[in-house]
Design a protein around this motif. Sequence first.
Motif, PDB file in Angstrom:
ATOM      1  N   GLY A 166      17.622  45.118  36.220  1.00 49.50           N
ATOM      2  CA  GLY A 166      17.534  45.337  34.777  1.00 49.50           C
ATOM      3  C   GLY A 166      18.618  44.595  34.025  1.00 49.50           C
ATOM      4  N   ASP A 167      18.959  43.399  34.492  1.00 48.61           N
ATOM      5  CA  ASP A 167      20.115  42.667  33.975  1.00 48.61           C
ATOM      6  C   ASP A 167      19.734  41.243  33.585  1.00 48.61           C
ATOM      7  OD1 ASP A 167      22.791  42.163  33.386  1.00 48.61           O
ATOM      8  OD2 ASP A 167      23.303  41.701  35.461  1.00 48.61           O
ATOM      9  N   PRO A 168      18.963  41.090  32.502  1.00 46.45           N
ATOM     10  CA  PRO A 168      18.466  39.752  32.167  1.00 46.45           C
ATOM     11  C   PRO A 168      19.557  38.733  31.847  1.00 46.45           C
ATOM     12  CG  PRO A 168      17.968  41.319  30.412  1.00 46.45           C
ATOM     13  CD  PRO A 168      18.524  42.102  31.553  1.00 46.45           C
ATOM     14  N   ASP A 169      20.696  39.170  31.325  1.00 49.51           N
ATOM     15  CA  ASP A 169      21.739  38.208  30.953  1.00 49.51           C
ATOM     16  C   ASP A 169      22.906  38.155  31.934  1.00 49.51           C
ATOM     17  OD1 ASP A 169      23.089  40.549  30.440  1.00 49.51           O
ATOM     18  OD2 ASP A 169      23.439  40.139  28.314  1.00 49.51           O
ATOM     19  N   GLY A 170      22.858  38.946  32.995  1.00 43.19           N
ATOM     20  CA  GLY A 170      23.910  38.914  34.000  1.00 43.19           C
ATOM     21  C   GLY A 170      25.147  39.726  33.662  1.00 43.19           C
ATOM     22  N   SER A 171      25.141  40.431  32.543  1.00 49.07           N
ATOM     23  CA  SER A 171      26.342  41.166  32.149  1.00 49.07           C
ATOM     24  C   SER A 171      26.628  42.353  33.069  1.00 49.07           C
ATOM     25  CB  SER A 171      26.249  41.620  30.695  1.00 49.07           C
ATOM     26  OG  SER A 171      25.169  42.503  30.517  1.00 49.07           O
ATOM     27  N   ASN A 172      25.597  43.010  33.574  1.00 50.89           N
ATOM     28  CA  ASN A 172      25.824  44.138  34.471  1.00 50.89           C
ATOM     29  C   ASN A 172      26.400  43.675  35.802  1.00 50.89           C
ATOM     30  OD1 ASN A 172      24.947  45.949  32.577  1.00 50.89           O
ATOM     31  ND2 ASN A 172      22.923  46.202  33.457  1.00 50.89           N
ATOM     32  N   ALA A 173      25.875  42.579  36.329  1.00 46.32           N
ATOM     33  CA  ALA A 173      26.426  42.029  37.564  1.00 46.32           C
ATOM     34  C   ALA A 173      27.881  41.631  37.348  1.00 46.32           C
ATOM     35  CB  ALA A 173      25.599  40.824  38.022  1.00 46.32           C
ATOM     36  N   GLY A 174      28.165  41.059  36.196  1.00 46.53           N
ATOM     37  CA  GLY A 174      29.536  40.689  35.870  1.00 46.53           C
ATOM     38  C   GLY A 174      30.443  41.899  35.791  1.00 46.53           C
ATOM     39  N   GLN A 175      29.930  43.006  35.253  1.00 43.40           N
ATOM     40  CA  GLN A 175      30.733  44.223  35.162  1.00 43.40           C
ATOM     41  C   GLN A 175      31.010  44.777  36.548  1.00 43.40           C
ATOM     42  OE1 GLN A 175      32.241  45.651  32.315  1.00 43.40           O
ATOM     43  NE2 GLN A 175      33.284  46.582  34.045  1.00 43.40           N
ATOM     44  N   CYS A 176      30.020  44.760  37.427  1.00 44.90           N
ATOM     45  CA  CYS A 176      30.221  45.240  38.789  1.00 44.90           C
ATOM     46  C   CYS A 176      31.266  44.380  39.507  1.00 44.90           C
ATOM     47  CB  CYS A 176      28.912  45.242  39.564  1.00 44.90           C
ATOM     48  SG  CYS A 176      27.746  46.486  38.979  1.00 44.90           S
ATOM     49  N   SER A 177      31.196  43.089  39.297  1.00 46.47           N
ATOM     50  CA  SER A 177      32.180  42.178  39.879  1.00 46.47           C
ATOM     51  C   SER A 177      33.574  42.466  39.322  1.00 46.47           C
ATOM     52  CB  SER A 177      31.782  40.730  39.603  1.00 46.47           C
ATOM     53  OG  SER A 177      32.754  39.850  40.097  1.00 46.47           O
ATOM     54  N   ALA A 178      33.639  42.758  38.030  1.00 48.69           N
ATOM     55  CA  ALA A 178      34.931  43.069  37.405  1.00 48.69           C
ATOM     56  C   ALA A 178      35.530  44.345  37.996  1.00 48.69           C
ATOM     57  CB  ALA A 178      34.770  43.196  35.893  1.00 48.69           C
ATOM     58  N   TYR A 179      34.687  45.334  38.327  1.00 51.56           N
ATOM     59  CA  TYR A 179      35.197  46.556  38.945  1.00 51.56           C
ATOM     60  C   TYR A 179      35.903  46.221  40.258  1.00 51.56           C
ATOM     61  CZ  TYR A 179      32.034  49.322  35.926  1.00 51.56           C
ATOM     62  OH  TYR A 179      31.364  49.896  34.878  1.00 51.56           O
ATOM     63  N   ALA A 180      35.253  45.417  41.098  1.00 49.58           N
ATOM     64  CA  ALA A 180      35.853  45.030  42.380  1.00 49.58           C
ATOM     65  C   ALA A 180      37.135  44.238  42.149  1.00 49.58           C
ATOM     66  CB  ALA A 180      34.858  44.231  43.215  1.00 49.58           C
ATOM     67  N   ALA A 181      37.096  43.294  41.211  1.00 52.65           N
ATOM     68  CA  ALA A 181      38.281  42.471  40.934  1.00 52.65           C
ATOM     69  C   ALA A 181      39.443  43.328  40.457  1.00 52.65           C
ATOM     70  CB  ALA A 181      37.938  41.390  39.913  1.00 52.65           C
ATOM     71  N   GLU A 182      39.175  44.331  39.615  1.00 53.42           N
ATOM     72  CA  GLU A 182      40.239  45.218  39.128  1.00 53.42           C
ATOM     73  C   GLU A 182      40.869  45.997  40.282  1.00 53.42           C
ATOM     74  OE1 GLU A 182      38.203  47.602  36.211  1.00 53.42           O
ATOM     75  OE2 GLU A 182      37.981  45.891  34.852  1.00 53.42           O
ATOM     76  N   GLN A 183      40.038  46.489  41.191  1.00 54.94           N
ATOM     77  CA  GLN A 183      40.550  47.236  42.337  1.00 54.94           C
ATOM     78  C   GLN A 183      41.401  46.322  43.228  1.00 54.94           C
ATOM     79  OE1 GLN A 183      39.083  50.740  43.749  1.00 54.94           O
ATOM     80  NE2 GLN A 183      39.615  50.871  41.599  1.00 54.94           N
ATOM     81  N   ILE A 184      40.922  45.125  43.475  1.00 50.01           N
ATOM     82  CA  ILE A 184      41.664  44.174  44.301  1.00 50.01           C
ATOM     83  C   ILE A 184      42.974  43.794  43.625  1.00 50.01           C
ATOM     84  CG2 ILE A 184      41.617  41.800  45.196  1.00 50.01           C
ATOM     85  CD1 ILE A 184      38.502  42.315  45.549  1.00 50.01           C
ATOM     86  N   ASP A 185      42.944  43.633  42.329  1.00 46.27           N
ATOM     87  CA  ASP A 185      44.152  43.285  41.587  1.00 46.27           C
ATOM     88  C   ASP A 185      45.226  44.367  41.761  1.00 46.27           C
ATOM     89  OD1 ASP A 185      45.455  41.368  39.940  1.00 46.27           O
ATOM     90  OD2 ASP A 185      45.163  42.686  38.208  1.00 46.27           O
ATOM     91  N   VAL A 186      44.838  45.629  41.760  1.00 42.80           N
ATOM     92  CA  VAL A 186      45.791  46.725  41.988  1.00 42.80           C
ATOM     93  C   VAL A 186      46.424  46.575  43.372  1.00 42.80           C
ATOM     94  CG1 VAL A 186      45.978  49.229  42.358  1.00 42.80           C
ATOM     95  CG2 VAL A 186      44.682  48.344  40.403  1.00 42.80           C
ATOM     96  N   ILE A 187      45.587  46.295  44.371  1.00 44.04           N
ATOM     97  CA  ILE A 187      46.082  46.132  45.744  1.00 44.04           C
ATOM     98  C   ILE A 187      47.051  44.957  45.828  1.00 44.04           C
ATOM     99  CG2 ILE A 187      45.382  45.479  48.093  1.00 44.04           C
ATOM    100  CD1 ILE A 187      42.745  47.089  47.503  1.00 44.04           C
ATOM    101  N   LEU A 188      46.700  43.835  45.212  1.00 43.44           N
ATOM    102  CA  LEU A 188      47.547  42.642  45.275  1.00 43.44           C
ATOM    103  C   LEU A 188      48.853  42.845  44.511  1.00 43.44           C
ATOM    104  CD1 LEU A 188      44.865  39.820  44.918  1.00 43.44           C
ATOM    105  CD2 LEU A 188      45.849  40.799  47.006  1.00 43.44           C
ATOM    106  N   ASP A 189      48.800  43.533  43.377  1.00 46.96           N
ATOM    107  CA  ASP A 189      50.024  43.827  42.620  1.00 46.96           C
ATOM    108  C   ASP A 189      50.979  44.693  43.446  1.00 46.96           C
ATOM    109  OD1 ASP A 189      49.310  42.346  40.395  1.00 46.96           O
ATOM    110  OD2 ASP A 189      48.692  44.099  39.208  1.00 46.96           O
ATOM    111  N   ARG A 190      50.429  45.692  44.119  1.00 49.74           N
ATOM    112  CA  ARG A 190      51.272  46.547  44.964  1.00 49.74           C
ATOM    113  C   ARG A 190      51.946  45.720  46.058  1.00 49.74           C
ATOM    114  NH1 ARG A 190      46.971  51.156  46.128  1.00 49.74           N
ATOM    115  NH2 ARG A 190      47.085  52.276  44.163  1.00 49.74           N
ATOM    116  N   ALA A 191      51.154  44.859  46.685  1.00 47.51           N
ATOM    117  CA  ALA A 191      51.696  44.030  47.765  1.00 47.51           C
ATOM    118  C   ALA A 191      52.771  43.085  47.232  1.00 47.51           C
ATOM    119  CB  ALA A 191      50.568  43.246  48.436  1.00 47.51           C
ATOM    120  N   ALA A 192      52.529  42.495  46.084  1.00 52.96           N
ATOM    121  CA  ALA A 192      53.521  41.595  45.486  1.00 52.96           C
ATOM    122  C   ALA A 192      54.803  42.357  45.160  1.00 52.96           C
ATOM    123  CB  ALA A 192      52.948  40.927  44.239  1.00 52.96           C
ATOM    124  N   ASN A 193      54.670  43.590  44.684  1.00 57.50           N
ATOM    125  CA  ASN A 193      55.852  44.413  44.401  1.00 57.50           C
ATOM    126  C   ASN A 193      56.621  44.753  45.667  1.00 57.50           C
ATOM    127  OD1 ASN A 193      55.403  44.403  41.635  1.00 57.50           O
ATOM    128  ND2 ASN A 193      54.229  46.308  41.675  1.00 57.50           N
TER     129      ASN A 193
END
Length: 183
Positions: free
Chosen positions: A108-135
């Motif tokens: 139900g995603d004719p313009d790809g925005s939902n897929a992009g949002q799902c990808s952003a969720y994963a990227a946000e979670q990974i970013d938290v992990i990488l920030d912790r590791a960098a710290n």
Amino acid sequence: MVRPGGRSARVQASVHAAVHELEAELGREALTVPLVATRAGVTPSTIYRRWGDLQELLSDVAVERLRPETAPEDKGSLRSDLQAWAEQFLEEMAAPTGRAYIRDALLGDPDGSNAGQCSAYAAEQIDVILDRAANREETTPDVETVLDRVVAPMMYRILFRPDGLDTAYARQLVAGLVGSTDH
């Protein structure tokens, strides 16, 4: 922009709740826009105006259900954090419910925005992990590399070759990216 707590947010919440309730009671195949509208206390035209059709509504519901509810667990090292996250991601997305949400999000995603949002969720979670590791002063890959080398292969397998997927596969992908021992 939708105002948090405004009428639009209330309509979305009641319609999403109606979808969940009706799906549990009657099964997905029985869902119709008029049925959802009646349960949500809105008119069918409200749903058509906001979502277009049933598939786009189900896509919106799926994206909301795919949103992580908590931050990734802190296990003390990049490898351990990323491994725990990847195992949980694979378990949730490879389950029948997860696969159904992925399908709905994409169908139900004719313009790809939902897929992009799902990808952003994963990227946000990974970013938290990488920030912790960098710290912790660990050497870290960038978010895109983790998406390419851990998330993308898992999603491919979930969608097209789901047989035999287990936590060992997630561990193998993480080890291929950051090594098999803590740094």
